[in-house]
Scaffold this motif. Structure first.
Motif, mmCIF file in Angstrom:
data_model
loop_
_atom_site.group_PDB
_atom_site.id
_atom_site.type_symbol
_atom_site.label_atom_id
_atom_site.label_comp_id
_atom_site.label_asym_id
_atom_site.label_seq_id
_atom_site.Cartn_x
_atom_site.Cartn_y
_atom_site.Cartn_z
ATOM 1 N N ARG A 55 0.934 -1.167 0.308
ATOM 2 C CA ARG A 55 -0.220 0.073 0.043
ATOM 3 C C ARG A 55 0.848 1.312 -0.164
ATOM 4 N NH1 ARG A 55 -4.489 0.878 4.575
ATOM 5 N NH2 ARG A 55 -4.891 -1.134 4.023
ATOM 6 N N ASN A 105 -4.078 -3.538 -5.984
ATOM 7 C CA ASN A 105 -2.889 -2.563 -5.770
ATOM 8 C C ASN A 105 -1.844 -3.099 -6.884
ATOM 9 O OD1 ASN A 105 -3.611 -1.330 -3.551
ATOM 10 N ND2 ASN A 105 -2.226 -2.580 -2.141
ATOM 11 N N GLU A 123 -7.784 -5.790 -1.709
ATOM 12 C CA GLU A 123 -7.010 -4.585 -1.898
ATOM 13 C C GLU A 123 -5.769 -5.209 -2.637
ATOM 14 O OE1 GLU A 123 -4.262 -1.475 0.547
ATOM 15 O OE2 GLU A 123 -5.620 -2.576 1.786
ATOM 16 N N LEU A 131 -13.764 -1.569 -2.324
ATOM 17 C CA LEU A 131 -12.982 -1.103 -1.027
ATOM 18 C C LEU A 131 -13.902 0.117 -0.458
ATOM 19 C CD1 LEU A 131 -9.388 -1.093 -2.014
ATOM 20 C CD2 LEU A 131 -10.721 -3.049 -1.006
ATOM 21 N N ARG A 177 -12.064 -0.398 -7.764
ATOM 22 C CA ARG A 177 -11.256 -0.179 -6.600
ATOM 23 C C ARG A 177 -12.576 0.801 -5.499
ATOM 24 N NH1 ARG A 177 -6.005 -0.097 -4.424
ATOM 25 N NH2 ARG A 177 -6.024 1.196 -2.395
ATOM 26 N N HIS A 227 -10.460 3.968 2.541
ATOM 27 C CA HIS A 227 -9.704 3.891 1.326
ATOM 28 C C HIS A 227 -9.639 5.120 0.354
ATOM 29 C CE1 HIS A 227 -7.278 -0.030 1.563
ATOM 30 N NE2 HIS A 227 -8.682 -0.502 1.990
#
Length: 588
Positions: A228, A456, A452, A516, A512, A521
């Motif tokens: 991250r 990523n 996640e 999420l 995303r 986020h």
């Protein structure tokens, strides 16, 4: 860099004893001073373990997103109903360096100091060495090193470049002038934290040794946080951001990289792949194949195979209550915005702007066609008007949600407790929490999960570019969509056209946002992508002052103010005043 330029006085105001005790004060408060000294803490196995456990307590509980944390309630995901809470001051732009709520600067530096003290003293614990051996000592040091790196990352995501203290414990009587330290550049902070996480990962277990160890640092947790961090570092806010050319330290060195480096995306992709290659985690799927239950249980099923790192103790029961309708014993105040509702795909995998299935007129089985034929994640995440609802104090037959003005769940009867958007958040809301009966569902607060990491990886590869990288990115994006129960790009039933380049990047960002959602986020994603300005401002919802079909009209529910200084939180004015040479964040 000159290490005697700038330092915050607060870092040296406490003695070594206070620094050490801060991380374990709850435990030591129970023991008379004449029975246990700080030196004795690090001579005994149990007290050292208690000290380490208390360092974990500096991991913040982010369940409360209205009065404890701002990451969900002040972006375009949620509008919180209550003006009495601190989040309201953020959304209306009523904050500054002197009176900024949600300031966690000192909190995380206290955690950093406690972790450093532990690292520097645990080797002297003969009892721990005798009982557990050097391996256990090394693991505990690695856990503290992970926690210290995690606290630095939490500071960096909120404040940008920070002060790196290092490994020394500062003596209480050393002159202030000898203790000044500068604010390091963001690249320097990244390299330091990555190094600490890599070092910790070598000694951390791949999986918890026993059930009671769930929630402690693992190799996967260290590598996932690195993933991250490096994704953030490669993003436009930090990578070639020439608009911040004047943001410099006292030696006139840029604190943010002014020149774009494509290889940062490769570094981020490699970090995500390290987690994937551990082959420890899997995307969670409901054993019975129920797509909506799959999405519900990703966060509700404790320690499932997707969870990489989580906080054991938390107050997610408060999230349950604040998101639930009043008839179920909730406070009905965490309202999903229309912008977030619109972000969910249709069941054909297309956005509402592309799909022929979407309509804002008419009803099907008394449900507005706006909510018909949506993807499973929508139904697992959003409470909408006309939905059947069961949970909380509603334990037998389900009820039909009515958010219209005079409806049983609407504004007229809600007092201060009603949704301002005509929606509530349903994601991560446990039906087993019943405030009226005093029953609260306990579960870990998931901080990072494999979904996640897949995103990523996909984003970093897509940004890096090239045919092979884009093909790999698309395959991991498709894994998320396959689990969500919607068509994939280029493969499977109802396949959508293959995308590449800027279009692929945009599709990953859209995914995303949905995958999420409400997991804290969005605040940081909008900033690192530098798209906050165009996404903040007027937030919309349904027409909650009307009944019947008039309810189903888009209106402005609130305005979430955006200013360019909001890219990072201001360093507290109190710290600025005590260290008057410090470099403040831009605009504050």
């Amino acid at each position: 860099m000159n290490q005697s330029v700038v330092k915050y006085k607060f870092l040296i105001c406490l003695s070594v004893l206070i620094i050490a005790l801060y991380g374990c004060d709850d435990y030591l408060d129970e023991i008379p001073d004449d029975r246990l000294t700080i030196e004795e803490v690090f001579q005994k196995k149990n007290t050292s373990e208690e000290y380490l456990a208390n360092i974990y307590n500096y991991i913040r509980d982010e369940s409360d997103q209205w009065n404890g944390n701002p990451w969900t309630g002040s972006v375009d995901e949620v509008d919180v109903a209550w003006a009495k809470h601190d989040i309201y001051q953020i959304t209306i732009g009523n904050w500054n360096a002197t009176s900024a709520p949600f300031t966690f600067w000192s909190h995380f530096y206290n955690g950093i100091r406690s972790a450093t003290y532990f690292i520097n003293h645990i080797d002297a614990n003969d009892e721990l060495l005798r009982v557990g051996g050097q391996h256990l000592v090394d693991q505990y040091k690695a856990e503290a090193r992970f926690l210290r790196a995690y606290f630095y990352f939490m500071l960096m995501r909120q404040y940008g470049p920070v002060v790196l203290i290092g490994n020394d414990i500062l003596a209480a009587d050393i002159p202030v002038a000898d203790l000044m330290l500068p604010r390091s550049s963001f690249n320097e902070c990244v390299d330091y934290v990555v190094g600490q996480l890599d070092s910790a990962a070598v000694q951390l277990p791949i999986v918890p040794a026993q059930d009671q160890d769930y929630g402690r640092a693992t190799k996967g947790a260290a590598l996932a946080i690195k993933s991250r961090l490096l994704l953030y570092a490669a993003s436009p806010l930090y990578n070639g951001n020439s608009s911040l050319s004047s943001f410099r330290n006292l030696e006139n060195e840029p604190l943010i990289s002014l020149f774009y480096d494509r290889e940062k995306w490769k570094r981020a992709a490699d970090a995500a792949k390290e987690v994937i290659d551990l082959d420890v985690y899997q995307l969670y799927k409901d054993p019975g194949g129920d797509l909506i239950k799959t999405q519900r249980d990703i966060l509700l099923t404790p320690w499932n195979q997707e969870c990489i790192f989580a906080r054991k103790s938390n107050n997610q029961a408060a999230w349950d209550v604040h998101c639930s309708i009043r008839r179920a014993g909730g406070w009905s105040g965490v309202g999903a915005t229309q912008e977030m509702v619109d972000a969910y795909f249709m069941k054909d995998g297309k956005s509402i702007y592309e799909s022929p299935l979407y309509s804002e007129s008419g009803f099907t089985n008394n449900i507005s066609n706006m909510y018909v034929d949506r993807e499973p994640r929508f139904y697992a995440s959003i409470i909408y008007n006309g939905q059947k609802y069961k949970g909380g104090s509603i334990v037998s037959d389900s009820v039909t949600v009515d958010f219209t003005y005079s409806g049983v769940d609407g504004k007229q009867v809600g007092g201060e407790d009603y949704t301002h958007t005509g929606y509530l958040v349903y994601k991560n809301v446990s039906s087993e929490t019943n405030r009226l009966a005093g029953q609260y569902k306990s579960r870990p607060l998931v901080l990072i999960r494999l979904g996640e990491v897949y995103l990523n990886y996909a984003e970093a590869l897509a940004e890096y570019g090239g045919s092979a990288a884009e093909t790999e990115a698309l395959s991991y994006l498709n894994l998320i969509r396959e689990r969500a129960g919607i068509p994939q790009y280029g493969v499977g039933v109802g396949a959508l056209p293959v995308v590449s380049g800027a279009e692929l990047i945009e599709k990953i960002r859209m995914e995303r946002r949905v995958e999420l959602a409400f997991e804290t986020h969005r605040w940081f994603d909008m900033r690192r992508w530098k798209v906050a300005k165009e996404n903040m401002g007027e937030m919309h919802g349904m027409r909650i002052d009307k009944n019947g079909e008039e309810f189903y009209q888009r209106v402005v529910a609130s305005t979430h103010v955006w200013k360019d200084e909001y890219y990072w939180w201001p360093i507290p004015q109190y710290e600025m005043d005590r260290a008057n040479l410090i470099v403040q964040n831009p605009g504050w």
